[in-house]
Every structure is written in C-alpha cells, then in structure tokens.
Design an enzyme around this catalytic site. Structure first.
Site, short mmCIF file in Angstrom:
data_model
loop_
_atom_site.label_atom_id
_atom_site.label_comp_id
_atom_site.label_asym_id
_atom_site.label_seq_id
_atom_site.Cartn_x
_atom_site.Cartn_y
_atom_site.Cartn_z
N GLN A 1 0.82 -1.21 0.00
CA GLN A 1 0.00 0.00 0.00
C GLN A 1 0.86 1.27 0.00
O GLN A 1 0.46 2.31 0.53
CB GLN A 1 -0.95 0.00 1.20
CG GLN A 1 -2.12 -0.95 1.06
CD GLN A 1 -3.04 -0.56 -0.10
OE1 GLN A 1 -3.16 0.59 -0.47
NE2 GLN A 1 -3.71 -1.56 -0.67
N SER A 2 2.01 1.19 -0.62
CA SER A 2 2.94 2.33 -0.64
C SER A 2 2.37 3.53 -1.39
O SER A 2 2.00 3.45 -2.56
CB SER A 2 4.25 1.89 -1.32
OG SER A 2 5.04 3.01 -1.64
N ASN A 3 2.34 4.69 -0.71
CA ASN A 3 1.97 5.94 -1.36
C ASN A 3 3.01 6.34 -2.40
O ASN A 3 2.68 6.87 -3.46
CB ASN A 3 1.84 7.06 -0.33
CG ASN A 3 0.72 6.82 0.66
OD1 ASN A 3 -0.42 6.61 0.28
ND2 ASN A 3 1.05 6.84 1.94
#
Length: 331
Positions: A74-76
């Site tokens: 879920q890396s921005n």
C-alpha cells in the site's frame, strides 16, 4: 540565502495552501496550521511527488525508459511513481513487499494497476535481502529485455529526493511570511526519512534557525532516523558539493506513537483520525499522517511545543491508505 535547485519536472500542483485549523486551535489554545501537501494532485497526492519531480528529471536526463521503485503493497510512494510515469510516458516497475501472493486490489494497489505498472511481489525476507543490493536482479531482467531502468529507493529518500522538501520548506516560509509569521514549528511523519531530512537541510540552506523541525517516527525508532538523516545530509553534501552543518540539535524526532507496528492502527489513533475529520474535515490516514497528528496533539497537550509559536503540520497525504483499513472504523 538564494538556493539553486537541480532540474525538476513539474508534476505537483504547488504551492499547496497553508490552512489554519481554527476550531482545534481554539480548543487547544495554540496556533495550529496544516500545509496541505495532500492536495498536490489527486493521483499524485502527498509528499512523494515533491521528491519525484527531481528524481524523475534525473531519470529522464540519463535516458531511462523504466522507473523502478519499491515499498509496501500500500505504498503511497509507489502509487505516486506509477502515476507520474503514466503521465510522462515512462514504464514503471514496482517491487512490493507482501506476504500475500495475490493481494486484493484496494487503495494504492488498485491505483497502481490502473496506472499500468508492472509488478514483482516479494515476501519480507526476500525483499529485505534484495533491497540491500538495489534489487539488481530485477534491474538486470529489465535490461535483458532492452529496457533502461532507473532505480529509486524506498520513499525516494535519497540525496536528490531531499531537494523536494528543501523547496517545500521555502514555499511554506514564503506563505507564512505573507501572514506576518516568522517563527514556526514544522511537524511531519517520519517513514522513510527523506521529507524530514529535506526539511532539516532546507532550514540550514535557507538560513532559518528560527524554525524548528520535528518528526514523529511511524516505524523503527528515533536513533534509526537520526542516523538516516545524518547519512542523507552526508550524501547530499557530497553529491551537490554543498556544506551542510546540521547537528542533531537542529531537529527532533519523537517516539511513542508507532503503536503495535508499522501500518498497524490502535484505538487512540483511530479516534484522532475521526476527530480531525469531524472537527476540521481533515482526512488523515492510519499509517503516516494519523500517527504524526495524534503525536503532535498529544505532545502539545503535554507542553512539548510552546503555544505562543505557530505549529505547521505538513500533511503528507495517504488518503488511499484509509480504505484497506476500513474495518478498523466503527461508527
């Protein structure tokens, strides 16, 4: 002091506004502001795009056609990189850390697929081992197919990326000056360290000892991030031939708000996120901004920040990270 920046590709909608949190300020007896870097652009939302403006300019300059980067599922940062590449006509290859062979399309990961990124999924031990050598096997695989990869480490937290928040600090200081504000405390979340380091460097390069820089770590511990900041300053100074004398006394890192672990929520955090939305229509996430904002409010109530000086919370985005954790919210 005039700061001369390297080449950048304009991606973010800047300057982002600084808004006063009027109701919370009145309730807490302090001057609270938020630098709205969550609205640098819907698809590029958050702090990462400021770093990417410099990093992708470097990639284009060296003739790369594929940007490779890494992070959690879920890396921005990965989502912002995929969006930037889609806009600029570059290929994007994401190396994502996950224990699930086929993680559900949700939040940032859904956006990654929409932006047509390519993927390599790795369990944590394999990821950590390969990260130490810059994921060379992935880069070599791209080269074998005729590609020209450019690798950006996690969070874009390298010397070039630090320019993003040196420039971001200069922007914020100009906005505060227009309000007649000179002294201020800048607060942000600390995840990969590049935003914090860029702010520390900016404080020195812009000759502004009258502002303070505080980070709330959302993983690891303060010593890890003090060392990371020292290392980034050293790399920055060497790469750009700029002397920066920023001792540990020039910034602070506050621990105690990580909770059970990185990206893992806890009840007090969830209540703070709900309160910020209810009172100020401010959307925080449970991974980064929520923990830093919760820490800032708690430490302010403890007397950590002098109430006579304005506090500027740098909102680094992350709203897409709310949706995979929606089960944590009970109404």
């Amino acid at each position: 002091m005039t700061v001369y920046y390297p080449k950048r590709i304009m991606l973010a909608h800047t300057p982002t506004p600084i808004m006063k949190l009027k109701k919370l300020s009145a309730e807490l007896g302090a001057e609270l502001y938020v630098k709205r870097d969550d609205i640098t652009g819907l698809e590029l939302s958050g702090n990462k795009v400021r770093k990417l403006e410099f990093l992708i300019a470097e990639a284009v300059d060296v003739g790369a056609d594929t940007v490779v980067t890494c992070g959690g599922v879920q890396s921005n940062h990965c989502r912002a990189t995929a969006a930037a590449c889609a806009r600029l006509g570059l290929k994007c290859h994401l190396i994502l850390r996950t224990e699930t062979p086929a993680p559900p399309y949700d939040g940032n990961l859904l956006m990654d697929y929409l932006f047509n990124a390519d993927f390599t999924y790795m369990p944590r031990p394999e990821y950590k081992k390969n990260e130490e050598i810059g994921f060379e096997s992935v880069l070599e695989g791209i080269r074998a197919k005729g590609g020209k990869p450019f690798y950006i480490p996690v969070g874009g937290s390298v010397a070039m990326g630090c320019w993003g928040y040196t420039r971001g600090l200069e922007e914020a200081l100009m906005q505060l000056s227009e309000r007649g504000i000179r002294r201020a405390h800048f607060v942000s979340a600390l995840g990969s360290g590049g935003t914090h380091a860029g702010l520390v460097m900016g404080r020195y390069l812009l000759e502004r000892p009258d502002v303070s820089i505080t980070g709330f770590n959302v993983c690891d511990d303060p010593e890890y991030f003090y060392q990371k900041t020292d290392r980034l300053i050293e790399e920055f100074s060497e790469k750009f031939k700029v002397e920066i004398h920023a001792s540990r006394d020039s910034h602070s890192i506050i621990d105690g708000y990580v909770g059970p672990g990185y990206a893992l929520p806890y009840p007090e955090l969830i209540e703070t996120i709900k309160m910020a939305a209810r009172v100020e229509a401010l959307i925080l996430d449970p991974v980064y901004t929520g923990k830093a904002f919760h820490g800032m409010i708690t430490e302010l109530q403890k007397g950590r920040f002098p109430k006579e000086d304005p506090i500027v919370f740098i909102h680094t985005g992350g709203a897409f990270g709310l949706f995979p954790q929606k089960a944590e919210f009970v109404f």
